[in-house]
Design a protein around this motif. Structure first.
Motif, mmCIF file in Angstrom:
data_model
loop_
_atom_site.group_PDB
_atom_site.id
_atom_site.type_symbol
_atom_site.label_atom_id
_atom_site.label_comp_id
_atom_site.label_asym_id
_atom_site.label_seq_id
_atom_site.Cartn_x
_atom_site.Cartn_y
_atom_site.Cartn_z
ATOM 1 N N GLY A 164 0.828 -1.199 0.000
ATOM 2 C CA GLY A 164 0.000 0.000 0.000
ATOM 3 C C GLY A 164 0.859 1.244 0.000
ATOM 4 N N GLU A 165 0.216 2.382 0.162
ATOM 5 C CA GLU A 165 0.925 3.664 0.192
ATOM 6 C C GLU A 165 1.192 4.151 1.609
ATOM 7 N N ASP A 166 0.572 3.519 2.602
ATOM 8 C CA ASP A 166 0.700 3.977 3.977
ATOM 9 C C ASP A 166 2.023 3.573 4.613
ATOM 10 N N ALA A 167 2.536 4.451 5.443
ATOM 11 C CA ALA A 167 3.769 4.201 6.189
ATOM 12 C C ALA A 167 3.516 3.118 7.240
ATOM 13 N N PRO A 168 4.561 2.413 7.654
ATOM 14 C CA PRO A 168 4.403 1.390 8.692
ATOM 15 C C PRO A 168 3.718 1.916 9.955
ATOM 16 N N ALA A 169 4.010 3.135 10.368
ATOM 17 C CA ALA A 169 3.405 3.697 11.581
ATOM 18 C C ALA A 169 1.888 3.804 11.466
#
Length: 103
Positions: A27-32
């Motif tokens: 996806g495009e979301d950061a791990p955090a």
């Protein structure tokens, strides 16, 4: 951003189907963002269980498993910490995987 269900797939599984599984979350979301409780909304429906491994790849652009644009911005290995009553997952903080290419 938002969780994209077709970005989550099993890439490795124990022999009996009752053992651990290894998931790939693209996806495009950061791990955090992705490790927050409730981010993966359909974990129970897909068969995710506590103790399963999750490798996350954060792409520059991701629409589905066939439409993604690199480079990979971040990668992280996490463990499923819990599955909530609503079927969503909570992931551990995880360990960063280097995506650095120095050549």
């Amino acid at each position: 951003m938002v969780y994209i269900p077709n970005g989550l797939s099993v890439i490795e599984s124990g022999f009996s189907g009752q053992n651990w599984q290894h998931w790939l979350l693209d996806g495009e979301d950061a791990p955090a963002t992705a490790r927050v409780a409730g981010y993966i909304t359909d974990a129970d429906e897909k068969g995710m269980r506590v103790g399963d491994l999750v490798t996350l790849r954060q792409w520059t652009s991701f629409t589905d498993q066939y439409t993604r644009t690199g480079p990979v911005l971040a990668a992280q290995l996490m463990v499923v910490a819990s599955i909530a009553a609503d079927g969503s997952a909570d992931l551990t903080d995880g360990t960063a995987i280097s995506v650095t290419d120095t050549d």
